[in-house]
Design a protein around this motif. Structure first.
Motif: not given
Length: 463
Positions: A212-213, A235
């Motif tokens: 995820e970022e 990220k």
């Protein structure tokens, strides 16, 4: 020599010093001799040019200027000693009058404005008894030491969950200004909650899983765009948690030479109790300084304080502009305490008539060089070349004065005298008391040591 003093503040004085002609003439003669070594005059060997010809060749003002440069430090030092003024910073010196020709009877006159140690009277320490808080080993102390040992044997394991404080993440960062990337880094390892990178990074990472970022705004801490606001994209590549071993006999065998956890705990307690005497010495030192300062008015020089606060903030990566009010207050309190302790210990060293030998100073500097793994001779030479040997002498005097003063005092715990001779030493072996001073001054912040350490950092960087 005539000296007048005007106290501008309790910690600032202006000296006006007037030098009689017969006192200044030797400096003029020395200046002529030095200049004679550098000029060529037909008919005279170099260095044997008469003074009058030197005046004619280079001009009396050049001679007088050279003489003043040599004379002022000497007369300034004499004036301080005569008026019992203890400077805490370099003076602001101004030449008011000086002779314009060899026949001019005008006296050399200068002023020196300097921040100084305020006047105060130390209490009589002879026969003084000071009650000291008892240093004890608690179960919490043992638990903390055991936990520190446990963490040394911890391992990082990948976890399939959102990141949280204390986790270690591998991240990519990309800082952008006006949509253009100005700095990017990949594969950075970071502990969430460490707070030693960008403001807002901890909050941005909390709750993110691998892959995820997100993005957040922050002020850049370095590089070409230092201090500018940027949009930072982050990220998360992986999330790892620290896994600590169980506290059992198996851990004791892995972490020590003992077979059981109980044996390991007993050894930790034994070592902790051996440290209590050193802790007791530190408590005695603090109580002694507090007694010396009790009831004293100890204003600190404003300029010195301002400079030290600035340095204190810089050591924490802060400027006066971006530091919070709380951070500034904390830095100010630390600096004021440091300056007050310094002034009191300097006065104590004078009262105890402490003498500082060359070996004392070299031992002090050699101990710092050892901490940095440097050659002591190289380090001491660097200190001398940087003009910091005076600060080292002053710090050694304060340390010796502290030890000498504490030897005159009876320290008690629960009304019973305690023996601190292992840490305080004796007059004869002050030069060999490096370990004792380190124990008594374990957390003392000293300007001399800081200056010496700065030289060590510079030399290490050069290497």
């Amino acid at each position: 020599m005539k000296i007048s003093v005007r106290n501008l503040e309790p910690t600032k004085a202006k000296l006006t010093v007037t030098i009689d002609k017969e006192e200044f003439d030797p400096y003029l003669d020395d200046a002529r001799k030095e200049i004679a070594e550098q000029i060529t005059v037909p008919g005279f060997r170099k260095g044997h040019v008469p003074g009058k010809l030197v005046d004619q060749r280079v001009g009396f003002q050049a001679v007088a200027g050279e003489a003043v440069n040599k004379a002022l430090p000497d007369f300034y030092t004499q004036a301080l000693q005569t008026k019992d003024i203890h400077p805490m910073a370099q003076p602001d010196v101004e030449v008011v009058e000086m002779p314009e020709s060899a026949s001019d009877d005008t006296k050399l006159k200068f002023t020196a404005t300097v921040e100084r140690r305020p006047d105060f009277e130390l209490p009589d320490i002879e026969g003084m008894t000071i009650e000291v808080e008892k240093a004890e080993v608690s179960d919490d102390d043992i638990d903390q030491r055991l936990e520190a040992l446990r963490q040394r044997f911890g391992t990082l394991v990948s976890v399939d969950r959102p990141a949280a404080k204390g986790d270690y993440v591998n991240i990519d960062l990309d800082a952008q200004i006006d949509g253009e990337s100005v700095d990017s880094q990949e594969g950075i390892s970071y502990e969430i909650g460490a707070g030693n990178m960008l403001d807002g990074l901890d909050e941005a990472l909390d709750g993110l899983s691998a892959g995820e970022e997100t993005s957040f705004e922050s002020k850049l801490e370095g590089g070409e765009h230092e201090g500018e606001n940027a949009l930072v994209k982050v990220k998360v590549n992986s999330v790892k948690a620290e896994e600590l071993p169980e506290l059992d006999d198996e851990f004791a065998q892995e972490a020590s030479e003992f077979d059981t956890l109980d044996e390991l705990k007993a050894e930790i307690r034994k070592n902790a109790e051996a440290d209590t005497l050193g802790m007791q010495a530190t408590k005695a030192r603090d109580a002694f300084i507090a007694r010396l300062e009790d009831g004293l008015e100890l204003p600190v020089p404003k300029g010195v304080k301002a400079d030290m606060i600035k340095q204190q903030l810089q050591s924490k990566g802060l400027t006066e502009d971006d530091a919070t009010a709380e951070q500034k207050k904390e830095a100010e309190d630390e600096v004021v305490k440091q300056l007050q302790d310094q002034m009191v210990l300097e006065a104590l060293a004078e009262k105890m008539d402490v003498q500082v030998a060359q070996s004392d100073v070299f031992n002090f500097l050699a101990s710092i060089a050892q901490q940095y793994g440097m050659d002591p001779n190289q380090f001491i030479s660097a200190i001398i070349q940087n003009g910091q040997i005076g600060s080292a002498v002053e710090e050694v005097a304060r340390s010796k004065g502290l030890l000498a003063g504490m030897r005159e005092v009876t320290f008690t715990v629960d009304g019973e005298p305690i023996d601190l001779s292992e840490f305080l030493g004796s007059d004869e072996n002050d030069a060999e008391q490096g370990a004792a001073e380190a124990a008594v001054e374990a957390d003392e912040s000293v300007a001399a040591a800081a200056a010496a350490a700065a030289v060590a950092d510079t030399l290490s960087a050069d290497e």
